[in-house]
Scaffold this motif. Structure first.
Motif, PDB file in Angstrom:
ATOM      1  N   ARG A  62      52.174  24.352  39.880  1.00 55.33           N
ATOM      2  CA  ARG A  62      53.341  24.402  39.011  1.00 55.33           C
ATOM      3  C   ARG A  62      54.367  23.605  39.588  1.00 55.33           C
ATOM      4  O   ARG A  62      54.520  22.495  40.319  1.00 55.33           O
ATOM      5  N   LEU A  63      54.565  22.855  38.051  1.00 64.48           N
ATOM      6  CA  LEU A  63      55.678  21.942  37.945  1.00 64.48           C
ATOM      7  C   LEU A  63      57.793  22.609  38.096  1.00 64.48           C
ATOM      8  O   LEU A  63      56.759  23.222  37.091  1.00 64.48           O
ATOM      9  N   LEU A  64      58.192  22.658  39.304  1.00 62.51           N
ATOM     10  CA  LEU A  64      59.210  23.808  38.044  1.00 62.51           C
ATOM     11  C   LEU A  64      60.874  22.886  38.791  1.00 62.51           C
ATOM     12  O   LEU A  64      60.602  21.748  39.361  1.00 62.51           O
ATOM     13  N   VAL A  65      61.478  23.282  37.505  1.00 63.39           N
ATOM     14  CA  VAL A  65      62.723  22.425  38.068  1.00 63.39           C
ATOM     15  C   VAL A  65      63.654  23.905  37.895  1.00 63.39           C
ATOM     16  O   VAL A  65      63.823  24.918  37.790  1.00 63.39           O
ATOM     17  N   ILE A  66      64.639  23.142  38.979  1.00 64.35           N
ATOM     18  CA  ILE A  66      65.113  24.447  39.407  1.00 64.35           C
ATOM     19  C   ILE A  66      66.890  23.849  40.238  1.00 64.35           C
ATOM     20  O   ILE A  66      66.794  22.300  40.810  1.00 64.35           O
ATOM     21  N   PRO A  67      67.932  24.544  39.527  1.00 67.86           N
ATOM     22  CA  PRO A  67      69.002  23.601  40.164  1.00 67.86           C
ATOM     23  C   PRO A  67      68.932  23.138  41.527  1.00 67.86           C
ATOM     24  O   PRO A  67      68.402  23.863  42.358  1.00 67.86           O
ATOM     25  N   THR A  68      69.934  22.607  42.065  1.00 64.76           N
ATOM     26  CA  THR A  68      70.154  22.047  43.446  1.00 64.76           C
ATOM     27  C   THR A  68      70.173  23.146  44.236  1.00 64.76           C
ATOM     28  O   THR A  68      70.502  22.749  45.779  1.00 64.76           O
ATOM     29  N   ASP A  69      70.998  24.166  44.226  1.00 62.56           N
ATOM     30  CA  ASP A  69      71.619  25.367  45.259  1.00 62.56           C
ATOM     31  C   ASP A  69      70.049  26.686  44.931  1.00 62.56           C
ATOM     32  O   ASP A  69      70.425  27.418  45.499  1.00 62.56           O
ATOM     33  N   PHE A  70      69.174  25.861  44.403  1.00 62.49           N
ATOM     34  CA  PHE A  70      67.746  26.440  43.417  1.00 62.49           C
ATOM     35  C   PHE A  70      68.198  28.315  43.554  1.00 62.49           C
ATOM     36  O   PHE A  70      67.821  29.757  43.880  1.00 62.49           O
ATOM     37  N   SER A  71      69.305  28.950  42.591  1.00 67.41           N
ATOM     38  CA  SER A  71      69.355  29.630  42.216  1.00 67.41           C
ATOM     39  C   SER A  71      68.447  30.396  41.117  1.00 67.41           C
ATOM     40  O   SER A  71      68.806  31.715  41.255  1.00 67.41           O
ATOM     41  N   ARG A  72      67.763  29.807  40.588  1.00 64.74           N
ATOM     42  CA  ARG A  72      66.684  29.980  39.600  1.00 64.74           C
ATOM     43  C   ARG A  72      65.704  29.179  39.346  1.00 64.74           C
ATOM     44  O   ARG A  72      65.946  27.865  39.686  1.00 64.74           O
ATOM     45  N   ILE A  73      64.798  29.582  38.361  1.00 66.92           N
ATOM     46  CA  ILE A  73      64.349  28.639  37.690  1.00 66.92           C
ATOM     47  C   ILE A  73      63.851  28.801  36.386  1.00 66.92           C
ATOM     48  O   ILE A  73      64.387  29.469  35.647  1.00 66.92           O
ATOM     49  N   ILE A  74      64.750  27.399  35.766  1.00 60.22           N
ATOM     50  CA  ILE A  74      65.391  27.144  34.649  1.00 60.22           C
ATOM     51  C   ILE A  74      63.897  26.846  33.994  1.00 60.22           C
ATOM     52  O   ILE A  74      63.511  27.439  33.167  1.00 60.22           O
ATOM     53  N   PHE A  75      62.433  26.616  34.217  1.00 61.58           N
ATOM     54  CA  PHE A  75      61.276  27.028  33.503  1.00 61.58           C
ATOM     55  C   PHE A  75      60.630  26.289  34.588  1.00 61.58           C
ATOM     56  O   PHE A  75      60.556  25.288  35.267  1.00 61.58           O
ATOM     57  N   GLU A  76      58.822  25.837  34.377  1.00 56.86           N
ATOM     58  CA  GLU A  76      57.496  25.731  35.096  1.00 56.86           C
ATOM     59  C   GLU A  76      56.908  25.450  34.197  1.00 56.86           C
ATOM     60  O   GLU A  76      56.375  25.380  33.042  1.00 56.86           O
ATOM     61  N   TYR A  77      56.146  25.539  34.900  1.00 56.77           N
ATOM     62  CA  TYR A  77      54.428  24.107  33.844  1.00 56.77           C
ATOM     63  C   TYR A  77      53.212  23.829  34.936  1.00 56.77           C
ATOM     64  O   TYR A  77      53.427  23.606  35.764  1.00 56.77           O
ATOM     65  N   GLU A  78      52.451  24.688  34.135  1.00 60.17           N
ATOM     66  CA  GLU A  78      51.290  24.378  35.201  1.00 60.17           C
ATOM     67  C   GLU A  78      50.378  23.694  34.388  1.00 60.17           C
ATOM     68  O   GLU A  78      49.505  23.698  34.003  1.00 60.17           O
ATOM     69  N   CYS A  79      49.937  22.528  35.959  1.00 61.76           N
ATOM     70  CA  CYS A  79      49.214  21.131  35.996  1.00 61.76           C
ATOM     71  C   CYS A  79      47.348  22.079  35.993  1.00 61.76           C
ATOM     72  O   CYS A  79      47.830  22.511  36.464  1.00 61.76           O
ATOM     73  N   ASP A  80      46.595  21.173  35.512  1.00 67.30           N
ATOM     74  CA  ASP A  80      45.691  21.403  35.708  1.00 67.30           C
ATOM     75  C   ASP A  80      44.802  20.627  37.339  1.00 67.30           C
ATOM     76  O   ASP A  80      44.110  21.491  36.931  1.00 67.30           O
ATOM     77  N   SER A  81      45.894  19.942  37.401  1.00 62.02           N
ATOM     78  CA  SER A  81      45.782  20.168  39.092  1.00 62.02           C
ATOM     79  C   SER A  81      46.892  20.252  40.170  1.00 62.02           C
ATOM     80  O   SER A  81      47.758  20.381  40.116  1.00 62.02           O
ATOM     81  N   ALA A  82      46.146  20.893  41.342  1.00 54.16           N
ATOM     82  CA  ALA A  82      46.728  21.268  42.325  1.00 54.16           C
ATOM     83  C   ALA A  82      47.225  20.582  43.351  1.00 54.16           C
ATOM     84  O   ALA A  82      48.090  20.277  44.630  1.00 54.16           O
ATOM     85  N   LEU A  83      45.694  18.833  42.678  1.00 52.97           N
ATOM     86  CA  LEU A  83      46.930  17.952  43.726  1.00 52.97           C
ATOM     87  C   LEU A  83      47.688  17.382  43.635  1.00 52.97           C
ATOM     88  O   LEU A  83      48.622  17.086  42.565  1.00 52.97           O
ATOM     89  N   PRO A  84      49.018  17.375  44.857  1.00 54.79           N
ATOM     90  CA  PRO A  84      50.085  16.631  44.261  1.00 54.79           C
ATOM     91  C   PRO A  84      49.981  14.993  43.813  1.00 54.79           C
ATOM     92  O   PRO A  84      49.152  14.030  44.105  1.00 54.79           O
ATOM     93  N   PRO A  85      50.999  14.644  43.004  1.00 56.49           N
ATOM     94  CA  PRO A  85      51.283  13.355  42.213  1.00 56.49           C
ATOM     95  C   PRO A  85      52.033  13.038  43.403  1.00 56.49           C
ATOM     96  O   PRO A  85      52.101  12.652  44.638  1.00 56.49           O
ATOM     97  N   ASP A  86      51.122  10.915  43.088  1.00 53.63           N
ATOM     98  CA  ASP A  86      51.834  10.315  44.117  1.00 53.63           C
ATOM     99  C   ASP A  86      53.112   9.847  43.611  1.00 53.63           C
ATOM    100  O   ASP A  86      53.419   9.158  44.541  1.00 53.63           O
ATOM    101  N   GLN A  87      53.577  10.106  42.568  1.00 53.96           N
ATOM    102  CA  GLN A  87      54.866   9.886  42.739  1.00 53.96           C
ATOM    103  C   GLN A  87      54.736  11.301  41.554  1.00 53.96           C
ATOM    104  O   GLN A  87      54.584  11.658  40.172  1.00 53.96           O
ATOM    105  N   ILE A  88      56.795  11.506  41.036  1.00 53.41           N
ATOM    106  CA  ILE A  88      57.168  12.080  40.767  1.00 53.41           C
ATOM    107  C   ILE A  88      59.180  11.683  40.196  1.00 53.41           C
ATOM    108  O   ILE A  88      59.070  11.007  40.848  1.00 53.41           O
TER     109      ILE A  88
END
Length: 749
Positions: A269-295
């Motif tokens: 899952r790709l998660l977008v979160i405030p830097t205080d981790f108060s909530r999850i703004i949105f998430e997206y399920e990628c086809d691969s659980a292998l971590p990307p080389d770059q983000i």
């Protein structure tokens, strides 16, 4: 409208926003086997061959800056494809070679490369030591030996994150060390709080919230440890997002404004979160659980994930956009998008501006689109041009603004011309819009097109140009030894070209050590008046030793470096020049005198020189300096000095408005003395003096005689008796406890 359709066909729709990928330079010169590097003072020239991103450690500076590369000695390469000896290589963003220098053998393994905010190249070695190189010739800093950043027995570098002014290092024994003054010759690394990582745990990823986005003004380091994310700073450690239950985080990237975090979780899952981790703004399920080389973030609206051969762009809604690459790429985040560097090309991916969407969006009937179409009909001598004008006559100013703005966002020069021609067509019918707006855009585009030329290779967007400013751009051109272009831009924008000429002269002098001074003087006279050229020759040794040009440093807002270099020169006039510049910039223009005092307090010579100057002409600034550093008694003595100067003022003898300020100055001095135990006598004396001044002022008002202020207690009593005012004399005698004196001997007191 066919041209609009062809333009919009280049776009990709992500949710409700359009993005476009622009090819800026292709093919890159280094993709040719015949590529050779420019010669440098340290290593001459040498063949580069094909630069393969997969076999090199690479760094790219933001704002269209240069690219540096060193072959990764941990990668296996074919012998015939690479030079046998490793070299440090420098290229422009267009792939043109700028410099080459042999990489020093026997050093610890190179961990990473990065560029500082002032475009010095930084090389972090695996043992935690740092090497710095000046551009454009890759000349090592005066202290050419590696500078250690880690404490002894730390185990070396496990991970590191650079930002413009510093670096955060995770050691192999899971300590976090931060250096925020990485530009100086003697940086001061400091260890943050213990992140609490046990021996059986592993730090999966690391990110940094830069100091300007943290209330404390110090960087905050985020670590993905096991099932948690911890925030580490100087004050302690905080576990974030436990309530969110996001699981192990394998990649992180902080947004350009420091408010959001893109996190790739272990379950894909790709998660977008405030830097205080108060909530999850949105998430997206990628086809691969292998971590990307770059983000990386693409502006503030989308996130890029790169796996080999696949680049995925994810937004808050809708399906992602996928780009395929058959060669390795490197993501270079910018303030308004991402540069994509591959072995063969440089691209720029960004959100399509709203003004461009209004004009070129398929089926758009906006006033800007109709104005653009009207100009096309006008060129074809079609009557539809006037029909379009009539449709948008009430919205003409907005349509013209959109065409001008859209021209600024274009890299294609012919499209810039077409959009500006549409704007001029509208300007012919509109008197409400100031024509200076059009001229300003034309000026900016001429500058941008000049620096984007492949020979220069600085692909700035208009947003980056505005954020960087023209002055800093000229400083970067100077640093790249592009003096002629820097000079022409300075003249074109009505900026002072003196900094450019000075730097050019210093470089010429430094490179002409074997030329007799008289010959060198003659070559400089074409560009300089005789006196200035002669002065440059006199300062030749100092220029060669320092390697810095102080006016240049001031022009690009490197005040700290300029002040340090002026102090090292031993020239007090030069120190004063820098001090006055910083005072004007910081204390006057930014209205932040405390920041100025902080700068000079760290340098005793600069502080003492400023105090000497301020004692004669800037008492208020000197008083603020004393107060900001806790030197209350010095501030009090300064107030008493100001009081005496008011007393000497001829206007003070006429009974008047200066008496009030004079008394207030003495009272302020009394209060400051009272706060220090060592100055009780001075405090009591100032209190008595202020009381006497108030009594004398009252006597002058009541008698209408300006003869009391500034006299002693005894003289005040004597004057009262001489005027026959025994009652006032007795009151002064009682107020100041003058005992055992008859009315007769008051005359002789």
């Amino acid at each position: 409208m066919s041209s609009s359709v062809s333009v919009a066909a280049e776009w990709d729709l992500l949710s409700d926003r359009f993005y476009r990928r622009i090819t800026i330079y292709s093919p890159l010169p280094w993709s040719s086997p015949a590529t050779t590097t420019a010669s440098s003072s340290g290593g001459g020239s040498g063949g580069v061959g094909r630069l393969d991103l997969s076999t090199h450690i690479v760094a790219a500076a933001p704002f269209g800056g240069p690219i540096a590369a060193v072959r990764d000695d941990s990668k296996i390469v074919q012998l015939h494809s690479e030079p046998s000896r490793r070299r440090l290589l420098l290229f422009s963003s267009s792939g043109h070679p700028l410099a080459s220098s042999p990489w020093t053998p026997h050093l610890p393994r190179l961990h990473s490369l990065a560029f500082s905010s002032s475009l010095n190249l930084l090389a972090l070695l695996s043992d935690g030591s740092l090497l710095r190189f000046h551009l454009p010739d890759l000349r090592p800093t005066p202290s050419s030996s590696p500078v250690p950043l880690l404490p002894p027995a730390s185990g070396g570098v496990a991970d590191a994150v650079f930002w413009g002014g510093g670096v955060a290092i995770l050691t192999e024994d899971n300590r976090v060390v931060v250096t925020t003054d990485i530009e100086v010759d003697d940086p001061h690394p400091r260890e943050l709080a213990d992140p609490g990582v046990s021996e059986d745990e592993q730090v999966l990823c690391m990110a940094v919230v830069e100091p300007q986005f943290v209330m404390s003004g110090s960087p905050e380091v985020l670590l993905g440890v096991g099932d948690r994310v911890v925030a580490v700073d100087e004050d302690g450690v905080q576990v974030l997002g436990e309530a969110l239950e996001i699981g192990p985080v394998q990649r992180m990237a902080v947004s350009p404004n420091g408010k959001l975090l893109a996190a790739f979780a272990h379950d894909g899952r790709l998660l977008v979160i405030p830097t205080d981790f108060s909530r999850i703004i949105f998430e997206y399920e990628c086809d691969s659980a292998l971590p990307p080389d770059q983000i990386a973030w693409c502006g503030l609206d989308s996130v890029l994930l790169y796996w080999p051969e696949v680049l995925l762009m994810v937004g808050p809604n809708g399906d992602p956009v996928q780009y395929n690459y058959d060669e390795p790429i490197m993501l270079i985040p910018e303030c308004d998008g991402v540069r994509i560097l591959s072995n063969s090309s440089m691209e720029f991916l960004h959100r399509v501006p709203d003004c461009t969407t209004l004009i070129f969006g398929i089926g758009s009937m906006s006033p800007a689109a109709l104005l653009y179409d009207a100009r096309d009909h006008y060129d074809k001598q079609s009557a539809k041009a006037y029909d379009n004008y009539q449709l948008i006559s009430s919205s003409l100013p907005e349509a013209i603004e959109a065409c001008i703005d859209a021209a600024g966002y274009e890299f294609d020069v012919s499209r810039q011309h077409t959009l500006l021609k549409a704007a001029t067509y509208g300007l012919a019918f509109c008197s409400q819009l100031r024509h200076g707006r059009f001229q300003e855009m034309c000026k900016m585009l001429r500058v941008l097109n000049a620096i984007r030329d492949p020979e220069i290779g600085m692909p700035l967007t208009i947003q980056q140009y505005k954020l960087l400013t023209a002055t800093v751009l000229i400083g970067r051109l100077i640093k790249a030894n592009q003096h002629l272009l820097a000079f022409r831009i300075s003249e074109y924008l009505n900026l002072n070209p003196e900094v450019v000429i000075m730097h050019w002269a210093c470089e010429k002098i430094a490179a002409s050590a074997a030329i007799p001074d008289i010959v060198l003087l003659e070559s400089l006279l074409d560009k300089f008046p005789f006196k200035l050229a002669n002065s440059l020759l006199i300062e030749k040794v100092q220029v060669e030793e320092s390697g810095y040009d102080i006016p240049l440093l001031l022009s690009i807002d490197e005040q700290d470096k300029a002040l340090q270099k002026s102090i090292e020169s031993g020239d007090t006039d030069l120190v004063y020049l820098v001090l006055f510049h910083i005072w004007q910039k910081v204390a006057v223009e930014k209205n932040a005198p405390l920041d100025f005092f902080g700068i000079i307090n760290a340098r005793p010579l600069a502080r003492d020189l400023f105090m000497t100057y301020a004692r004669h002409s800037k008492h208020e600034a000197l008083k603020d300096l004393f107060l900001s550093t806790g030197r209350l008694q010095d501030a009090a003595f300064l107030l008493l000095k100001e009081s005496r100067e008011l007393e000497k003022n001829p206007m003070a003898s006429k009974g008047s408005p200066l008496h009030g300020p004079q008394v207030r100055l003495v009272e302020q001095a009394h209060r400051l003395f009272a706060e220090t135990k060592e100055h009780l006598f001075e405090s009591k004396s100032a209190e008595e003096h202020a009381k006497l001044l108030r009594v004398q002022h009252h006597l002058e008002v009541s008698t209408k005689q300006a003869i009391f202020m500034g006299s002693s207690v005894s003289d005040t009593i004597k004057t009262c008796i001489a005027m026959g005012n025994d009652r006032a004399a007795a009151k002064v005698k009682s107020e100041f406890k003058v005992w055992k004196m008859s009315s007769i001997n008051f005359y002789f007191f």
